[in-house]
Design a protein around this motif. Structure first.
Motif, PDB file in Angstrom:
ATOM      1  N   ILE A  16       0.670  -1.163  -0.042  1.00  0.00           N
ATOM      2  CA  ILE A  16       0.057   0.000  -0.129  1.00  0.00           C
ATOM      3  C   ILE A  16       0.898   1.258   0.081  1.00  0.00           C
ATOM      4  N   GLY A  17       0.493   2.325  -0.916  1.00  0.00           N
ATOM      5  CA  GLY A  17       1.291   3.393  -1.059  1.00  0.00           C
ATOM      6  C   GLY A  17       0.618   4.376  -1.724  1.00  0.00           C
ATOM      7  N   LYS A  18       1.343   5.598  -1.845  1.00  0.00           N
ATOM      8  CA  LYS A  18       0.794   6.759  -2.397  1.00  0.00           C
ATOM      9  C   LYS A  18       1.514   6.965  -3.844  1.00  0.00           C
ATOM     10  N   VAL A  19       0.604   7.192  -4.956  1.00  0.00           N
ATOM     11  CA  VAL A  19       1.271   7.425  -6.297  1.00  0.00           C
ATOM     12  C   VAL A  19       2.275   8.744  -6.086  1.00  0.00           C
ATOM     13  N   ILE A  20       3.386   8.535  -6.493  1.00  0.00           N
ATOM     14  CA  ILE A  20       4.171   9.836  -6.704  1.00  0.00           C
ATOM     15  C   ILE A  20       4.575  10.000  -8.169  1.00  0.00           C
ATOM     16  N   VAL A  37       5.243   4.245  -6.964  1.00  0.00           N
ATOM     17  CA  VAL A  37       4.329   4.378  -5.740  1.00  0.00           C
ATOM     18  C   VAL A  37       5.408   4.544  -4.637  1.00  0.00           C
ATOM     19  N   LEU A  38       5.216   5.283  -3.470  1.00  0.00           N
ATOM     20  CA  LEU A  38       6.122   5.355  -2.293  1.00  0.00           C
ATOM     21  C   LEU A  38       5.082   4.787  -1.194  1.00  0.00           C
ATOM     22  N   LEU A  39       5.800   3.536  -0.781  1.00  0.00           N
ATOM     23  CA  LEU A  39       5.136   2.664   0.049  1.00  0.00           C
ATOM     24  C   LEU A  39       5.078   3.199   1.615  1.00  0.00           C
ATOM     25  N   SER A  40       3.990   2.905   2.209  1.00  0.00           N
ATOM     26  CA  SER A  40       3.787   3.399   3.433  1.00  0.00           C
ATOM     27  C   SER A  40       4.412   2.373   4.459  1.00  0.00           C
ATOM     28  N   GLU A  41       5.064   2.960   5.420  1.00  0.00           N
ATOM     29  CA  GLU A  41       5.798   2.171   6.599  1.00  0.00           C
ATOM     30  C   GLU A  41       4.825   1.476   7.292  1.00  0.00           C
ATOM     31  N   ALA A  42       3.699   2.234   7.856  1.00  0.00           N
ATOM     32  CA  ALA A  42       2.807   1.663   8.712  1.00  0.00           C
ATOM     33  C   ALA A  42       2.111   0.532   8.482  1.00  0.00           C
ATOM     34  N   LEU A  43       1.856   0.321   7.035  1.00  0.00           N
ATOM     35  CA  LEU A  43       1.142  -0.813   6.534  1.00  0.00           C
ATOM     36  C   LEU A  43       2.119  -1.877   5.971  1.00  0.00           C
TER      37      LEU A  43
END
Length: 71
Positions: A16-20, A37-43
């Motif tokens: 899971i992450g955010k499109v960059i 995509v920059l992946l999210s550390e929390a997930l």
């Protein structure tokens, strides 16, 4: 195509992450769109800051029931 900043999940890996950003990849002699995509550390433990590039078709918009925002 997703907008920059859209939260997404990879249907194959579950990342899971955010499109960059955007890119392209040659598949069977045809350029296919990709997402950066920059992946999210929390997930995705241990993956913060890791940028994954994969075919656009491998991703879908992330919508968690409690509207968790990826940071």
């Amino acid at each position: 195509m997703f907008d920059i900043g859209t939260d997404v999940v990879n249907q194959k890996t579950g990342h899971i992450g955010k499109v960059i950003g955007y890119g392209h990849e040659m598949v069977n002699g045809v350029y296919s769109p990709t997402l950066k995509v920059l992946l999210s550390e929390a997930l995705n433990p241990g993956k913060k800051g890791f940028i994954e590039e994969d075919l656009h078709s491998a991703w879908t918009q992330w919508q968690e029931a409690n509207n968790l925002s990826i940071k």
